[in-house]
Design an enzyme around this catalytic site. Structure first.
Site, short mmCIF file in Angstrom:
data_model
loop_
_atom_site.label_atom_id
_atom_site.label_comp_id
_atom_site.label_asym_id
_atom_site.label_seq_id
_atom_site.Cartn_x
_atom_site.Cartn_y
_atom_site.Cartn_z
N CYS A 134 -0.08 -38.27 20.09
CA CYS A 134 -0.71 -38.47 18.55
C CYS A 134 -1.27 -39.99 18.78
O CYS A 134 -0.52 -41.05 18.78
CB CYS A 134 0.14 -38.46 17.39
N HIS A 192 2.82 -16.00 14.32
CA HIS A 192 3.88 -16.62 14.41
C HIS A 192 3.35 -18.23 14.80
O HIS A 192 2.27 -18.50 15.10
CB HIS A 192 4.54 -16.26 15.42
N LYS A 198 26.51 -32.88 28.94
CA LYS A 198 27.69 -33.70 28.91
C LYS A 198 27.35 -34.84 30.04
O LYS A 198 28.12 -35.91 30.09
CB LYS A 198 29.05 -33.03 29.14
N TYR A 230 12.56 -29.60 38.88
CA TYR A 230 12.82 -28.05 38.93
C TYR A 230 11.95 -27.31 38.09
O TYR A 230 11.50 -26.16 38.50
CB TYR A 230 14.37 -27.74 38.61
N GLU A 231 11.65 -27.97 36.60
CA GLU A 231 10.82 -27.31 35.78
C GLU A 231 9.38 -26.95 36.34
O GLU A 231 9.03 -26.00 36.00
CB GLU A 231 10.72 -27.98 34.35
N ASN A 246 -0.06 -32.35 16.96
CA ASN A 246 0.91 -33.34 17.51
C ASN A 246 1.23 -34.36 16.76
O ASN A 246 0.42 -35.07 16.27
CB ASN A 246 -0.15 -33.81 18.62
N HIS A 262 -2.03 -35.37 10.05
CA HIS A 262 -3.29 -34.64 10.47
C HIS A 262 -2.87 -33.35 11.85
O HIS A 262 -2.23 -33.65 12.17
CB HIS A 262 -4.39 -35.42 10.98
#
Length: 345
Positions: free
Chosen positions: A154, A293, A24, A313-314, A147, A160
């Site tokens: 890309c 997968h 938000k 933080y990531e 990508n 491709h």
């Protein structure tokens, strides 16, 4: 849905922070440029087009379906020399050899997978399986990845992907091999086979499904609209799929990618790739802990121009997401399966 919490990712043995209330917050940050809508169908300056001259001087054939050629700027080569031995445990190196290919999906530059026909998508799947078989006869890992879009790096507007085969198991492959092996040992069932059965029953993160496949926003998703494509039966490698499973794979890929494009009515950027049991010498080993997968990692968060950044933080602590996987799945699930460009036809 309203309060922050952390979720465990058993495939990577790590955690993601979910902070749904942050979606938000107002945005005054960077806005991306939407992808161009006027890509020419054929451009002699585009090195992926039929008849175009590539950087090494080779001329592409006038191909009419899929087209595979050696990457002109490969990250891996089959004849790389051995690196020098390190003189300390903190300075280690090892050999890295491989083979890199580029695969064009279609001769037209203004098409993407969701706008291709089912037979055309099926031809892409068959070529993927052929390459996985051919390169996998020698190399232990064959990474098929796409990508899509300039936002994901890309460099040429043409449908491709790339295929990199390596003499070693890359980090993600080694990690998934370890976690899936442990799960089978502890629970007696392949992790992602059990996970697919659970998600098919719960349905709260389900996006699309058919008789052979399902697509979910995984419980532990990092990217806002990340999805996981899973077969319903136990299958280790792409090349092990039956004829009917390849047809149904073409269908569910098309449905998912149409929903992606319809989300913000833009050619939706992402990085995707297939993970399956290792090949090469691993073909002679027991790899039943693996389940085939495909991962889809799209960067867009709020609109066609606002993306998710993996920073701060990531990078320094752990990954974090704003909207919950359940909210993302509901939004994708509710989208129409007719492409926005074809609604007026």
């Amino acid at each position: 849905a309203e309060h922050q919490h952390i979720r465990y990712n058993p495939l990577r043995d790590d955690w993601v922070l979910v902070s749904a209330h942050r979606v938000k917050r107002p945005w005054q940050g960077q806005l991306e440029k939407p992808p161009p809508e006027d890509v020419p169908r054929w451009d002699p300056k585009n090195p992926l087009c039929p008849g175009a001259t590539r950087a090494n001087g080779e001329v592409n054939p006038q191909y009419e379906g899929t087209f595979v050629f050696p990457n002109d700027f490969p990250a891996l080569q089959p004849d790389a020399p051995e690196p020098d031995d390190g003189d300390h445990p903190l300075f280690r190196a090892a050999s890295a050899r491989g083979d890199c290919k580029v695969m064009c999906f279609h001769p037209w530059s203004d098409l993407t997978l969701p706008l291709m026909s089912l037979p055309e998508i099926r031809a892409v799947i068959d070529t993927w399986a052929e390459m996985a078989t051919d390169l996998g006869a020698t190399y232990p890992w064959v990474q098929i990845f796409e990508n899509k879009g300039a936002m994901m790096g890309c460099s040429n507007p043409h449908p491709h992907c790339q295929v990199w085969a390596s003499s070693f198991l890359p980090n993600e492959a080694r990690l998934e091999d370890k976690t899936q092996r442990q799960h089978l040992s502890q629970h007696g069932v392949p992790m992602l086979l059990e996970y697919a059965e659970q998600e098919a029953r719960r349905k709260e993160r389900l996006v699309v499904e058919n008789a052979d496949w399902l697509v979910v926003v995984p419980y532990w998703a990092t990217w806002p609209y990340q999805t996981l494509l899973l077969p319903r039966r136990h299958v280790c490698r792409l090349q092990d799929l039956s004829d009917s499973e390849r047809d149904s794979l073409a269908s569910i890929m098309q449905r998912l990618l149409i929903k992606y494009d319809n989300l913000f009515e833009v050619s939706f950027p992402y990085s995707m790739g297939w993970h399956g049991a290792p090949t090469g010498t691993y073909l002679q080993e027991d790899c039943k802990h693996w389940q085939l997968h495909a991962h889809y990692y799209p960067p867009l968060l709020r609109s066609a121009t606002v993306r998710k950044f993996m920073v701060g933080y990531e990078m320094l602590a752990q990954v974090q997401r704003d909207l919950t996987p359940e909210q993302a799945a509901e939004r994708l699930r509710s989208l129409p399966e007719v492409h926005y460009k074809k609604r007026a036809e």
